[in-house]
Enzyme design. Structure first.
Site, PDB file in Angstrom:
ATOM      1  N   ARG A  12     -43.110 -77.738  63.370  1.00  0.00           N
ATOM      2  CA  ARG A  12     -43.018 -77.444  61.991  1.00  0.00           C
ATOM      3  C   ARG A  12     -43.355 -78.719  61.176  1.00  0.00           C
ATOM      4  O   ARG A  12     -44.407 -78.808  60.605  1.00  0.00           O
ATOM      5  CB  ARG A  12     -41.558 -77.109  61.665  1.00  0.00           C
ATOM      6  CG  ARG A  12     -41.062 -76.434  60.492  1.00  0.00           C
ATOM      7  CD  ARG A  12     -41.155 -77.458  59.055  1.00  0.00           C
ATOM      8  NE  ARG A  12     -39.889 -78.344  59.282  1.00  0.00           N
ATOM      9  CZ  ARG A  12     -39.981 -79.323  58.297  1.00  0.00           C
ATOM     10  NH1 ARG A  12     -40.920 -79.602  57.458  1.00  0.00           N
ATOM     11  NH2 ARG A  12     -38.747 -79.815  58.647  1.00  0.00           N
ATOM     12  N   ASP A  13     -42.476 -79.713  61.192  1.00  0.00           N
ATOM     13  CA  ASP A  13     -42.696 -81.043  60.502  1.00  0.00           C
ATOM     14  C   ASP A  13     -44.158 -81.736  60.914  1.00  0.00           C
ATOM     15  O   ASP A  13     -44.789 -82.218  59.952  1.00  0.00           O
ATOM     16  CB  ASP A  13     -41.657 -82.016  60.564  1.00  0.00           C
ATOM     17  CG  ASP A  13     -41.432 -82.853  59.675  1.00  0.00           C
ATOM     18  OD1 ASP A  13     -42.352 -83.112  58.847  1.00  0.00           O
ATOM     19  OD2 ASP A  13     -39.883 -83.110  59.189  1.00  0.00           O
ATOM     20  N   HIS A 206     -37.525 -90.273  59.277  1.00  0.00           N
ATOM     21  CA  HIS A 206     -39.200 -90.357  59.490  1.00  0.00           C
ATOM     22  C   HIS A 206     -39.134 -91.917  59.825  1.00  0.00           C
ATOM     23  O   HIS A 206     -38.409 -92.794  59.374  1.00  0.00           O
ATOM     24  CB  HIS A 206     -39.532 -89.931  58.211  1.00  0.00           C
ATOM     25  CG  HIS A 206     -39.963 -88.340  58.336  1.00  0.00           C
ATOM     26  ND1 HIS A 206     -41.136 -87.724  58.733  1.00  0.00           N
ATOM     27  CD2 HIS A 206     -39.218 -87.493  58.045  1.00  0.00           C
ATOM     28  CE1 HIS A 206     -41.163 -86.719  58.381  1.00  0.00           C
ATOM     29  NE2 HIS A 206     -39.773 -86.280  58.085  1.00  0.00           N
ATOM     30  N   CYS A 237     -44.156 -85.088  55.137  1.00  0.00           N
ATOM     31  CA  CYS A 237     -44.119 -83.834  54.028  1.00  0.00           C
ATOM     32  C   CYS A 237     -45.469 -83.963  53.415  1.00  0.00           C
ATOM     33  O   CYS A 237     -45.758 -84.943  52.837  1.00  0.00           O
ATOM     34  CB  CYS A 237     -42.937 -84.106  53.201  1.00  0.00           C
ATOM     35  SG  CYS A 237     -42.751 -83.025  51.908  1.00  0.00           S
ATOM     36  N   ASN A 246     -42.107 -88.311  61.999  1.00  0.00           N
ATOM     37  CA  ASN A 246     -40.714 -88.383  62.128  1.00  0.00           C
ATOM     38  C   ASN A 246     -40.330 -89.387  63.379  1.00  0.00           C
ATOM     39  O   ASN A 246     -41.409 -89.847  64.323  1.00  0.00           O
ATOM     40  CB  ASN A 246     -40.028 -87.119  63.001  1.00  0.00           C
ATOM     41  CG  ASN A 246     -40.408 -85.916  61.751  1.00  0.00           C
ATOM     42  OD1 ASN A 246     -41.355 -85.596  61.518  1.00  0.00           O
ATOM     43  ND2 ASN A 246     -39.101 -85.407  61.385  1.00  0.00           N
TER      44      ASN A 246
HETATM   45  N1  COA Z   1     -43.836 -66.294  52.747  1.00  0.00           N
HETATM   46  C1  COA Z   1     -45.175 -65.780  52.663  1.00  0.00           C
HETATM   47  N2  COA Z   1     -45.822 -65.909  51.402  1.00  0.00           N
HETATM   48  C2  COA Z   1     -44.800 -66.378  50.420  1.00  0.00           C
HETATM   49  C3  COA Z   1     -43.516 -66.609  50.558  1.00  0.00           C
HETATM   50  C4  COA Z   1     -43.171 -66.638  51.941  1.00  0.00           C
HETATM   51  N3  COA Z   1     -41.732 -67.316  52.247  1.00  0.00           N
HETATM   52  N4  COA Z   1     -43.041 -67.298  49.385  1.00  0.00           N
HETATM   53  C5  COA Z   1     -44.097 -66.997  48.551  1.00  0.00           C
HETATM   54  N5  COA Z   1     -45.252 -66.560  49.122  1.00  0.00           N
HETATM   55  C6  COA Z   1     -46.536 -65.914  48.511  1.00  0.00           C
HETATM   56  C7  COA Z   1     -46.357 -65.083  47.307  1.00  0.00           C
HETATM   57  O1  COA Z   1     -46.360 -63.643  47.774  1.00  0.00           O
HETATM   58  C8  COA Z   1     -47.588 -65.452  46.570  1.00  0.00           C
HETATM   59  O2  COA Z   1     -48.705 -64.880  46.988  1.00  0.00           O
HETATM   60  P1  COA Z   1     -49.673 -64.150  46.259  1.00  0.00           P
HETATM   61  O3  COA Z   1     -50.209 -65.615  45.581  1.00  0.00           O
HETATM   62  O4  COA Z   1     -50.669 -63.739  47.187  1.00  0.00           O
HETATM   63  O5  COA Z   1     -49.191 -63.248  45.310  1.00  0.00           O
HETATM   64  C9  COA Z   1     -47.418 -66.848  46.580  1.00  0.00           C
HETATM   65  O6  COA Z   1     -46.857 -67.172  47.834  1.00  0.00           O
HETATM   66  C10 COA Z   1     -46.937 -67.665  45.594  1.00  0.00           C
HETATM   67  O7  COA Z   1     -45.568 -67.199  45.436  1.00  0.00           O
HETATM   68  P2  COA Z   1     -44.451 -67.553  44.193  1.00  0.00           P
HETATM   69  O8  COA Z   1     -43.295 -66.771  44.528  1.00  0.00           O
HETATM   70  O9  COA Z   1     -45.184 -67.626  42.905  1.00  0.00           O
HETATM   71  O10 COA Z   1     -44.014 -69.020  44.532  1.00  0.00           O
HETATM   72  P3  COA Z   1     -44.686 -70.399  43.975  1.00  0.00           P
HETATM   73  O11 COA Z   1     -46.153 -70.251  43.940  1.00  0.00           O
HETATM   74  O12 COA Z   1     -44.015 -70.968  43.208  1.00  0.00           O
HETATM   75  O13 COA Z   1     -44.329 -71.080  45.570  1.00  0.00           O
HETATM   76  C11 COA Z   1     -42.938 -71.502  47.224  1.00  0.00           C
HETATM   77  C12 COA Z   1     -43.186 -71.424  45.806  1.00  0.00           C
HETATM   78  C13 COA Z   1     -41.810 -72.452  47.694  1.00  0.00           C
HETATM   79  C14 COA Z   1     -42.866 -69.956  47.954  1.00  0.00           C
HETATM   80  C15 COA Z   1     -44.190 -72.244  48.001  1.00  0.00           C
HETATM   81  O14 COA Z   1     -44.684 -73.243  46.968  1.00  0.00           O
HETATM   82  C16 COA Z   1     -44.087 -72.668  49.445  1.00  0.00           C
HETATM   83  O15 COA Z   1     -44.149 -71.885  50.307  1.00  0.00           O
HETATM   84  N6  COA Z   1     -44.172 -74.117  49.705  1.00  0.00           N
HETATM   85  C17 COA Z   1     -43.832 -74.545  51.027  1.00  0.00           C
HETATM   86  C18 COA Z   1     -42.647 -75.525  50.930  1.00  0.00           C
HETATM   87  C19 COA Z   1     -42.660 -76.593  52.238  1.00  0.00           C
HETATM   88  O16 COA Z   1     -42.929 -75.814  53.310  1.00  0.00           O
HETATM   89  N7  COA Z   1     -42.488 -77.707  52.192  1.00  0.00           N
HETATM   90  C20 COA Z   1     -42.562 -78.726  53.205  1.00  0.00           C
HETATM   91  C21 COA Z   1     -41.190 -78.695  54.008  1.00  0.00           C
HETATM   92  S1  COA Z   1     -40.036 -79.785  53.344  1.00  0.00           S
HETATM   93 ZN    ZN Z   2     -39.340 -84.586  57.814  1.00  0.00          ZN
END
Ligand code: COA
Ligand code: ZN
Length: 302
Positions: A12-13, A206, A237, A246
């Site tokens: 994951r990370d 990390h 990240c 990490n």
């Molecule tokens: N699984 C699959 N798709 C997802 C989802 C999920 N959990 N959450 C949102 N989406 C999709 C939506 O369906 C949408 O798709 P589309 O553009 O095809 O319609 C798109 O992502 C945007 O969704 P929205 O609800 O408008 O959210 P956003 O654009 O504000 O994004 C997050 C917010 C948090 C969902 C997104 O930024 C994200 O998944 N970030 C990853 C964070 C991460 O992993 N960080 C590192 C670890 S610490």
């Molecule tokens: Zn981390």
């Protein structure tokens, strides 16, 4: 001897920040090898937006295809109810929620304020209510933020309470970009431990500035016995500048086993799997014991 719980996060990370997409088949093989090494928990993947983290777009397939070892807890990171639904469909044992102590990092990471994140978590916990799914609450940037600098310790305690209010089973204090010092780790962990003596707490370090294993020792001294670590020291990240790997799982297990801490983990198996990981990724990875060998590996004279 004190039992320490080792929780693997490489797939994951680690994989979220790799330049190349790691093929699903290879992820499954690696996870199956990891499951056989006696780790206590594995963070398999993230059920996040595939646009935000394209490397983990195969989360369902990975989760569904791995061999699940009965002694390993399989967890996955989720940002919202949609993620919870996906994790539930794949029968993950636990979901890992992430909010940052730093407002700025939260905005970068999940595009919402911390308040919005916790409102969202409330919906997640209602959605999961009545299922067997456990909830872990992670606080990113607990020990410092790459944008805001020092974080307020009282805010850390407030956010732990918010997680507990919504029914979290455990808390992870994460040092997202390796800013924690050992002194700071001891002080904060001792404080948190005293306030919540029975709460399962994980430390997630990390090694960005070389303080990772020193931080673990101070965490143990403060009474914390669950540690996240990443095979080969992968990790970072994508939404924090300068983030690197990490603490390395096999380096951690190596250090602790030669200090007589009790773990379930097969160190040789981990080292071998880490070498396999390096071949798979086709670039050098930060792990040290996989290169130097164990302290018990002696050289012939002459
Ligand atoms: N699984 C699959 N798709 C997802 C989802 C999920 N959990 N959450 C949102 N989406 C999709 C939506 O369906 C949408 O798709 P589309 O553009 O095809 O319609 C798109 O992502 C945007 O969704 P929205 O609800 O408008 O959210 P956003 O654009 O504000 O994004 C997050 C917010 C948090 C969902 C997104 O930024 C994200 O998944 N970030 C990853 C964070 C991460 O992993 N960080 C590192 C670890 S610490
Ligand atoms: Zn981390």
């Amino acid at each position: 001897m004190e039992r320490i719980y080792i929780q693997e996060v490489a797939t994951r990370d680690g994989f979220q920040i790799e330049e190349q997409f790691v093929p699903t088949e290879e992820k499954v093989k690696l996870l199956n090898k990891l499951s056989e090494t006696g780790l206590d928990k594995i963070e398999v993947t993230s059920f996040v937006s595939p646009k935000a983290v394209p490397n983990l777009k195969d989360a369902e397939e990975v989760m569904n295809r791995i061999n699940r070892h009965p002694d390993v807890a399989y967890t996955a990171l989720i940002p919202n109810v949609k993620g919870a639904e996906r994790a539930l469909n794949c029968q993950a044992d636990e979901v890992n929620l992430v909010a940052s102590v730093s407002e700025t990092h939260n905005l970068k990471n999940v595009r919402s304020t911390t308040d919005e994140s916790f409102k969202n978590f409330k919906e997640i916990s209602s959605f999961l209510n009545g299922t067997k799914m456990k909830i872990n609450g992670t606080l990113a940037t607990t020990f410092g933020c790459p944008f805001e600098g020092a974080v307020n310790e009282n805010r850390v305690l407030t956010l732990i309470n918010r997680y507990l209010d919504l029914g979290a089973d455990g808390i992870t204090l994460a040092d997202t970009t390796g800013m924690a010092t050992p002194k700071q780790v001891y002080r904060l962990c001792e404080y948190v431990r005293t306030r919540w003596p029975e709460l399962p707490i994980t430390l997630h370090f990390h090694n960005t500035r070389g303080m990772g294993l020193a931080n673990v020792m101070e965490g143990i001294r403060a009474g914390i016995n669950q540690y996240d670590a990443s095979l080969g020291g992968l990790g970072g990240c994508p939404f924090a500048p300068g983030a690197t790997g990490n603490i390395c799982t096999e380096d951690l297990v190596h250090m602790l086993s030669f200090m007589d801490y009790e773990m379930n983990v097969d160190l040789d198996g981990l080292i071998e799997t880490s070498k396999h990981l390096e071949t798979l990724l086709n670039h050098e990875i930060p792990g040290q014991v996989m290169k130097a060998g164990k302290i018990s590996d002696l050289y012939p004279v002459g």
